[in-house]
Design an enzyme around this catalytic site. Structure first.
Site, short mmCIF file in Angstrom:
data_model
loop_
_atom_site.label_atom_id
_atom_site.label_comp_id
_atom_site.label_asym_id
_atom_site.label_seq_id
_atom_site.Cartn_x
_atom_site.Cartn_y
_atom_site.Cartn_z
N SER A 1 -15.91 -29.24 119.94
CA SER A 1 -16.55 -30.54 120.17
C SER A 1 -16.79 -31.38 118.92
O SER A 1 -17.03 -32.58 119.03
CB SER A 1 -17.87 -30.34 120.92
OG SER A 1 -17.60 -30.07 122.28
N SER B 1 -16.80 -32.88 122.71
CA SER B 1 -17.88 -33.66 123.26
C SER B 1 -18.51 -34.63 122.25
O SER B 1 -19.24 -35.52 122.68
CB SER B 1 -18.97 -32.72 123.80
OG SER B 1 -19.57 -32.00 122.75
N LYS C 1 -25.11 -37.71 117.21
CA LYS C 1 -24.79 -37.49 118.63
C LYS C 1 -26.09 -37.47 119.43
O LYS C 1 -27.08 -36.89 119.00
CB LYS C 1 -24.05 -36.14 118.71
CG LYS C 1 -23.42 -35.80 120.04
CD LYS C 1 -22.69 -34.44 119.92
CE LYS C 1 -21.97 -34.05 121.18
NZ LYS C 1 -21.31 -32.71 121.02
#
Lengths: 569, 569
Positions: free
Chosen positions: B239, B215, B140
């Site tokens: 997330s 997320s 990420k």
């Protein structure tokens, strides 16, 4: 029916509240049988430690002379009943109050009922109820005891009664302990001496002109007088370790999250930036270890979920080859320790130097002044507002060292949230840097192994004169880093006959800082005579969560140095 | 020389910054050889998951069809080189970008250099470098990669470059991993979808009208398309888990303090009230476990000292008799899950019901609405001020779900220190109560054993329509409690041929809350057709620090239910 507690809430003056608390304490001591000998102030010498030997029975002296590990064995063997043990400690604790002013109340009824239960259990089942069967445990007042007052040293809080025992007390009782005495603490709990408007000053039983230390100073004095061989203190900047050091006993501050604090009474509930710890003071290293193990073995994280679910590791697994790498700090470079401390460090290092198992490495303290500026800010993110409200609610006067740490603390500031975050980030950065430096010690090692422990002073001197304990750095350093630490006695004392070589600073000494100047001036003013008989203690520190390893390292270090792992009876 | 990054700081408009970032992404993909096939938008169907099978070589499909545990074996056996593996995943990830918009950049140079190193190591030493030898790991974007941009989804932060790999990346590389792809995240990171002004919307590869979740939505889509079989996500409210669930892959949120987060880029550094976690998304349960074990085995607490020094425990020690006590939550009593979720729960429970090793216990959710009010306040103790500053610095528009969680969050408030403490105390009280309820489950057990795990939905529905993910409760609940949780696929999907029985709410259904009304209306509006092909995932939760136990429980539960512990290739 017991008379109602006199409280601020019901309109009393702080002086009346204090007088009522002291009356309550005296009544509780008066319940002990045979009665605790009275002593007029003139009968209390400078060094009080011989008094119990004159006033207690031989059996009482034997019982209170035992350490935790031996006491349990004697009870198991049927040599002493839990009732006899409870009675002996109640009497010696009562006497300790006369000598050092360390007690807030005794709990003879609770203690003797519990002792009777334990005696019955052993008789019926032929085995101990738990690893602390029959061990009397004293408890600092702000740790809740069911049905008892819970004032944490604030006059305004007198009248608050604990609905239940604090979690740690519940677990200790489950392990077989007898709760029999509660001990003094200072105003706000944020002093490393023990003076409150409720109970006055707790003095050092080795030299009553000196402080017992704080904030667990009642425990320090009580264990120092063997009115307890195992007590519960709390520590956010040195509050277990300073009293342990000042009184020449063992004290252990664990890593945060290993022992349960639920049910203590403190200000600033909800603060997270620096967390207080709870732990033992004891006359023996093994007493402190047994206490900790008995608690962790009960998996306290299941009831206090912010604790870490880490089982107690068998100490035997550490140092199978007994090889120990010890970092040494003589001087934190902020305040140079007084001569007795530096001499003890030097002598201990000399004893260890020849040992094939011990590798000594000088550890350069990395910005311990910065560490203090960080922690001194994080102690009071609200600028001390809550403490100020609680003190002033009662109209009680500010005591000098509470004033010092709140009103005169240059780092104490009412923070906004972003400022708090910045201060926390500075803390984390400091912790990371210290970890990195510790990791780097592996580079100087033959086998790529970093340091195991750090050996250092427990404070800038022995037990200070009253109202002069202003430097926390030797202990608060390890709170900031959340490193576990043990205080141990060197069995040396200031001015003991075999220690008559003069203590002195180097000629033309230039203080390192304002704090050092203050410390230097104290030594110039009082010297060895002023600190006569004060025990000299030192500190051993391990990395975060290395609690079990620290106990084993301490044991090895004492054995290698030829020092006993217990205080003589 | 690479062109300078276009940044807000150097005076560019947000649109230009975004265009530059996208150009940079496209350039990085263009470096992959053979070139990643181009696809025009019309060529991308609603369900994109068959496309890679048409456009990649047979070997590429074989390699990217393997799971972590098999991939390592094939490399060890010399069947595939790390270089071949890296190339295959670079190409599939590039393709995944065309299908779901999940990539911020590929790192072909870094990946292929590392792969060559690994191939050389294996050839020279005849053994693997570590447990993740040759495993490509996607990351990420807000987790630092040396020399790469680190913007965390804020346009204003573009131009910040990581000086070093984040700690977790360093450890993974040490274990043999190949870092090859960085993935998208939403504006502020505080959305459970993935939409930013830098990269637009990451869509769900099973149904592009649905969200990939957030997320860590780039990871979710990428792993969902097997452009990665192991990726790093982060989770403070769901997330990791929401994207894992939305894409039908495994996702693991560990207990705080077990995996290192140092070197990630986030707002509100220094906040402590609710801590984010970092963890894997993977196509297999074993992939997630190997990732976690490889990290913990390297003792990350020695470098990030706020971590807990807890070794990884061998899963084999848990459940030696394979007996599992499972609490079941169908409905958190705040938002009733959509019919596909309830059906999956019901069917799974039915499969488990007959099993002698499984004891199922209904778990009554204790005030999950209160839990949300506590955590939604603690996410933003500054009232969102820092996020607002960072978003507005760039002049970028507020995206709907970032607005929802900050501007429209009724619990979001700029707190004073005493108010923060009160909120933290409420959190601790909630945690203690939940622990107590869990402890009490021992009372209904034959052998005095409390629940081992809780089985529950992963969210109020399958992957939602874009911009409609407004209920975090099924995942944020376990962040508030800091309980580890695994998302697992049920291998069911909305509207699959064998699932044609109508899904519906009970007749005359009365919503439980405003959030439930919103959720109910969505189902009425879109129904099974609207969520076609969305995978149905569920969640298994254990007590704090029971991470290893959770993996073993998950394995047993899947075996007992006859469900595969990996996503089919």
């Amino acid at each position: 029916m017991a008379p109602a507690t006199v409280t601020i809430a019901s309109g009393a003056k702080w002086q009346d509240v204090a007088a009522d608390r002291q009356r309550h304490r005296d009544v509780s001591i008066a319940e002990v049988r045979p009665p605790v000998p009275e002593l007029s102030p003139e009968e209390v010498p400078l060094n009080t430690t011989e008094i119990p030997k004159k006033l207690l029975s031989e059996e009482e002296l034997k019982i209170t002379g035992a350490n935790v590990e031996d006491l349990v064995k004697k009870i198991a063997a049927g040599e002493w009943s839990a009732t006899a043990v409870a009675n002996a400690f109640l009497r010696r604790a009562g006497l300790a109050q006369r000598l050092s002013n360390c007690i807030t109340e005794l709990l003879p009824k609770r203690a003797l009922e519990r002792a009777a239960e334990l005696d019955k259990y052993l008789a019926t089942n032929g085995k101990l109820i738990g690893p602390l069967h029959g061990v009397p445990i004293s408890v600092k007042e702000h740790i809740g005891i069911k049905g008892e007052d819970l004032n944490a040293g604030y006059v305004a809080w007198v009248g608050q009664v604990a609905e239940d025992d604090a979690l740690i007390v519940q677990y200790l009782v489950e392990a077989g302990a007898i709760i029999y005495a509660r001990t003094t603490q200072p105003q706000t709990l944020m002093q490393i001496e023990t003076v409150s408007n409720l109970y006055g000053t707790t003095v050092n039983p080795r030299n009553t002109t000196l402080t017992a230390g704080g904030s667990s100073g009642g425990e320090g004095a009580l264990v120092g007088l063997r009115g307890s061989i195992l007590g519960i203190g709390t520590d956010i900047g040195g509050s277990i370790r300073v009293p342990a050091a000042n009184n020449g006993v063992f004290g252990f501050k664990p890593t945060v999250g290993r022992l349960p604090v639920s049910g203590w009474s403190v200000a600033m509930v909800g603060t997270e930036s620096i967390l207080g710890t709870i732990g033992p003071l004891s006359t023996s290293l093994e007493g402190a270890r047994l206490f900790t193990k008995a608690l962790v073995d009960q998996k306290p994280w299941l009831r206090q979920p912010d604790l870490v679910a880490m089982d107690w590791r068998d100490s035997a697994q550490f140092f199978p080859d007994r090889k120990l790498r010890v970092g040494v700090i003589y001087n934190d470079e902020v305040v140079r320790p007084h001569p007795p401390i530096l001499r003890a460090m030097t002598e201990l290092v000399a004893k260890l130097k020849g040992k094939p198992n011990i590798e000594l490495v000088d550890w350069k303290p990395w910005k311990h002044d910065l560490a203090w500026s960080i922690i001194a800010k994080l102690y009071f993110p609200d600028g001390g507002a809550e403490d100020i409200v609680e003190v002033e609610k009662a109209g009680e006067p500010w005591l000098p060292l509470a004033k010092f740490i709140i009103h005169e603390n240059p780092f104490c500031e009412n923070l906004t949230i972003p400022k708090l975050w910045k201060a926390v980030a500075a803390r984390d950065e400091y912790r990371t840097k210290y970890a990195q430096l510790w990791n780097e010690t592996a580079e100087t090692s033959a086998d790529g192994r970093p340091l195991d422990v750090i050996l250092c002073p427990a404070g800038p001197g022995v037990a200070p004169k009253h109202d002069t304990s202003r430097y926390w750095g030797y202990t608060s350093q390890w709170n900031l880093l959340d490193y576990p630490a043990i205080i141990f006695p060197t069995h040396d004392a200031v001015g003991a006959p075999d220690r008559e070589v003069p203590y002195a600073y180097p000629d033309g000494y230039q203080p390192l800082s304002d704090s050092d100047k203050y410390s230097y001036d104290l030594w110039q003013k009082y010297g060895a005579e002023g600190y006569k008989d004060a025990p000299v203690s030192l500190q051993l520190v391990a990395r975060r969560f290395d609690d079990e390893k620290l106990f084993k390292a301490m044991q090895i270090l004492l054995e290698e140095a030829g020092l006993p792992a217990a205080v003589p009876a």
